[in-house]
Design a protein around this motif. Structure first.
Motif, short mmCIF file in Angstrom:
data_model
loop_
_atom_site.label_atom_id
_atom_site.label_comp_id
_atom_site.label_asym_id
_atom_site.label_seq_id
_atom_site.Cartn_x
_atom_site.Cartn_y
_atom_site.Cartn_z
N GLY A 16 0.62 -1.38 0.12
CA GLY A 16 -0.06 -0.02 -0.01
C GLY A 16 0.94 1.20 -0.06
O GLY A 16 0.23 2.22 0.43
N ASP A 17 2.00 1.16 -0.46
CA ASP A 17 2.83 2.53 -0.41
C ASP A 17 2.56 3.40 -1.49
O ASP A 17 2.87 3.02 -2.73
CB ASP A 17 4.48 1.88 -0.46
CG ASP A 17 5.47 2.86 -0.55
OD1 ASP A 17 5.43 3.61 0.55
OD2 ASP A 17 6.06 3.17 -1.52
N GLU A 18 2.32 4.63 -1.39
CA GLU A 18 2.10 5.43 -2.21
C GLU A 18 3.05 5.78 -3.37
O GLU A 18 2.77 6.13 -4.14
CB GLU A 18 1.02 6.60 -1.52
CG GLU A 18 0.32 7.69 -2.69
CD GLU A 18 -0.39 8.57 -1.88
OE1 GLU A 18 -1.42 8.30 -1.07
OE2 GLU A 18 -0.35 9.70 -2.06
N ALA A 19 4.23 6.01 -2.47
CA ALA A 19 5.06 6.72 -3.41
C ALA A 19 5.65 5.59 -4.53
O ALA A 19 5.95 5.89 -5.62
CB ALA A 19 6.28 6.87 -2.37
N ALA A 20 5.43 4.31 -4.00
CA ALA A 20 5.79 3.29 -5.27
C ALA A 20 4.61 3.27 -6.21
O ALA A 20 5.15 3.00 -7.40
CB ALA A 20 5.72 1.84 -4.68
N PHE A 21 3.46 3.41 -5.99
CA PHE A 21 2.31 3.55 -6.92
C PHE A 21 2.71 4.67 -8.11
O PHE A 21 2.45 4.53 -8.89
CB PHE A 21 0.94 3.68 -6.05
CG PHE A 21 0.01 3.89 -7.39
CD1 PHE A 21 -0.46 2.84 -7.82
CD2 PHE A 21 -0.67 4.86 -7.64
CE1 PHE A 21 -1.74 2.99 -8.78
CE2 PHE A 21 -1.79 5.11 -8.38
CZ PHE A 21 -2.42 4.06 -8.93
N CYS A 22 2.81 5.83 -7.15
CA CYS A 22 3.26 7.13 -8.06
C CYS A 22 4.48 6.91 -8.85
O CYS A 22 4.39 7.26 -10.25
CB CYS A 22 3.59 8.37 -7.12
SG CYS A 22 1.99 8.89 -6.25
N ALA A 23 5.50 6.36 -8.41
CA ALA A 23 6.67 5.90 -9.34
C ALA A 23 6.35 5.04 -10.64
O ALA A 23 6.68 5.32 -11.68
CB ALA A 23 7.85 5.26 -8.69
N LEU A 24 5.53 4.18 -10.41
CA LEU A 24 4.73 3.19 -11.45
C LEU A 24 4.06 3.96 -12.42
O LEU A 24 4.03 3.64 -13.62
CB LEU A 24 4.29 1.79 -10.78
CG LEU A 24 5.43 0.89 -10.00
CD1 LEU A 24 4.46 -0.04 -9.25
CD2 LEU A 24 6.10 0.36 -11.34
N VAL A 25 3.30 4.64 -11.77
CA VAL A 25 2.37 5.54 -12.69
C VAL A 25 3.03 6.30 -13.50
O VAL A 25 2.94 6.71 -14.69
CB VAL A 25 1.08 6.23 -11.81
CG1 VAL A 25 0.58 7.21 -12.54
CG2 VAL A 25 0.10 5.27 -11.19
N ASP A 26 3.76 7.10 -12.99
CA ASP A 26 4.72 7.84 -13.85
C ASP A 26 5.72 7.44 -14.80
O ASP A 26 6.03 7.58 -15.94
CB ASP A 26 5.61 9.04 -12.92
CG ASP A 26 4.96 9.75 -12.00
OD1 ASP A 26 3.78 10.19 -12.41
OD2 ASP A 26 5.53 10.27 -10.89
N ARG A 27 5.98 6.15 -14.49
CA ARG A 27 6.85 5.45 -15.55
C ARG A 27 6.00 4.90 -16.69
O ARG A 27 6.65 4.84 -17.87
CB ARG A 27 7.53 4.11 -14.82
CG ARG A 27 8.99 3.79 -15.14
CD ARG A 27 9.54 2.74 -14.15
NE ARG A 27 10.20 3.18 -13.13
CZ ARG A 27 10.86 2.71 -12.26
NH1 ARG A 27 10.61 1.28 -12.38
NH2 ARG A 27 11.37 3.17 -11.13
N HIS A 28 4.62 4.44 -16.37
CA HIS A 28 4.24 3.68 -17.56
C HIS A 28 2.71 4.44 -17.92
O HIS A 28 2.21 3.91 -18.98
CB HIS A 28 3.70 2.21 -16.94
CG HIS A 28 5.02 1.69 -16.49
ND1 HIS A 28 5.84 1.25 -17.43
CD2 HIS A 28 5.31 0.85 -15.33
CE1 HIS A 28 6.64 0.67 -16.85
NE2 HIS A 28 6.61 0.21 -15.60
N ALA A 29 2.13 5.04 -17.22
CA ALA A 29 0.60 5.42 -17.40
C ALA A 29 0.69 6.40 -18.74
O ALA A 29 -0.42 6.31 -19.37
CB ALA A 29 0.00 6.23 -16.20
N GLY A 30 1.70 7.14 -19.12
CA GLY A 30 1.54 8.00 -20.23
C GLY A 30 1.46 6.98 -21.49
O GLY A 30 0.62 7.07 -22.43
N ALA A 31 2.46 5.91 -21.48
CA ALA A 31 2.52 4.73 -22.44
C ALA A 31 1.23 4.17 -22.71
O ALA A 31 0.57 3.72 -23.77
CB ALA A 31 3.76 3.92 -22.64
N MET A 32 0.67 4.02 -21.67
CA MET A 32 -0.73 3.03 -21.27
C MET A 32 -1.75 3.98 -21.98
O MET A 32 -2.56 3.12 -22.72
CB MET A 32 -1.03 2.95 -19.79
CG MET A 32 0.00 1.63 -19.27
SD MET A 32 -0.06 1.56 -17.47
CE MET A 32 -1.83 0.80 -17.30
N LEU A 33 -1.84 5.13 -21.70
CA LEU A 33 -2.80 5.92 -22.13
C LEU A 33 -2.96 6.09 -23.65
O LEU A 33 -3.92 5.94 -24.19
CB LEU A 33 -2.90 7.36 -21.67
CG LEU A 33 -4.14 8.43 -21.60
CD1 LEU A 33 -5.17 7.59 -20.91
CD2 LEU A 33 -3.70 9.62 -20.71
#
Lengths: 203, 89
Positions: A16-33
């Motif tokens: 449930g670590d939010e920083a880990a979630f944010c790091a993964l989102v910043d890494r991948h969510a642009g390409a996912m979108l």
């Protein structure tokens, strides 16, 4: 097991670590979108698919066994979700080349470039004299971005994952559920198309 | 028995297989033999490599702050639904 730069963030994410979630989102969510937009043809549906995917990732993370890279696993979920949403909205999938049928047939570069014997009829103009700062000039890069945007969705998606995001061929095949041959044909057509656009501008 | 020479058009259409390392050994030999004698195809190959290199300098774009916030809210919603971790001690 492929080297996976995301692996060390998965245990914190599970906890449930939010920083880990944010790091993964910043890494991948642009390409996912981008990928989801190519699959659904709709920005709104793409955003929904990306959000649903992250929720599915959080719920199913304990089942991820690391047999593929994390991002490959995430994109498989994403592409399935995006297809479901597109179908539900009654959209014809613009991504037909990724849904099992073969990619476009025929040569990637116009046959008009060649003579009857398959030699160059219009010889390629040299890029060798072009200074690096001309290649990397804002105008060239804008043209390159526009050329990528103008590609058919399946070609665009493969090219971006391979050549912008730096994924391996194996990862792209697994994530987009493409055969190695289809992946290569899409990449080939995309790169050939982009080179032609750059050539029209540079040469 | 000699292998048939590769044409310029054939080289152009197998260039991605060449760069991907997926050409069969005999086709790879034909490809490289053609390249050796054809400056136009060497130029074309260099242009394809430049194209790949330039594409590699593009950055993947950032998320809009609004959409990033939406994902973060979804994460927090998921976390609230999780059982609390057992207390230490």
């Amino acid at each position: 097991v492929p080297a996976d730069a995301d692996a060390e963030l998965l245990a914190p994410l599970r906890a449930g670590d939010e920083a880990a979630f944010c790091a993964l989102v910043d890494r991948h969510a642009g390409a996912m979108l981008r990928t989801a937009t190519a699959v659904t043809g709709s920005r709104a549906a793409a955003e929904e698919a990306v959000q649903d995917t992250w929720i599915a990732v959080l719920r199913n993370l304990h089942r991820f066994e690391g047999r593929s890279t994390f991002r490959t696993w995430v994109f498989r979920i994403l592409v399935n979700r995006a297809r479901t949403l597109a179908t539900r909205e009654g959209r014809t999938l613009p991504f037909s080349a990724l849904s099992g049928s073969g990619p476009e047939e025929g040569p990637a570069l116009s046959p008009a470039q060649f003579d009857a014997a398959g030699g160059w009829a219009i010889r390629p103009a040299s890029w060798a004299g072009l200074p690096e700062d001309r290649l990397l000039a804002r105008e060239s890069m804008d043209l390159l971005r526009a050329a990528i945007e103008a590609l058919p969705p399946a070609q665009r998606t493969v090219l971006r994952l391979r050549d912008v995001e730096g994924w391996s061929a194996e990862e792209v095949c697994a994530a987009l559920q493409l055969t190695p041959g289809n992946q290569r044909v899409l990449l080939h057509r995309a790169r050939t198309g982009i080179r032609t656009r750059l050539d029209e501008y540079l040469a | 028995m000699g292998e048939p020479d590769m044409t310029c058009q054939e080289l152009v259409e197998t260039i991605t297989d060449y760069l991907e390392g997926t050409l069969e050994a005999d086709d790879r030999r034909r490809f490289e033999r053609h390249l050796h004698v054809c400056p136009d195809c060497r130029e074309y190959l260099a242009q394809m490599r430049t194209t790949v290199r330039l594409t590699g300098t593009l950055r993947s774009d950032d998320l809009s702050p609004a959409f990033r916030k939406r994902l973060l809210d979804a994460f927090r919603g998921w976390r609230r639904g999780q059982p609390d971790p057992p207390a230490a001690g």
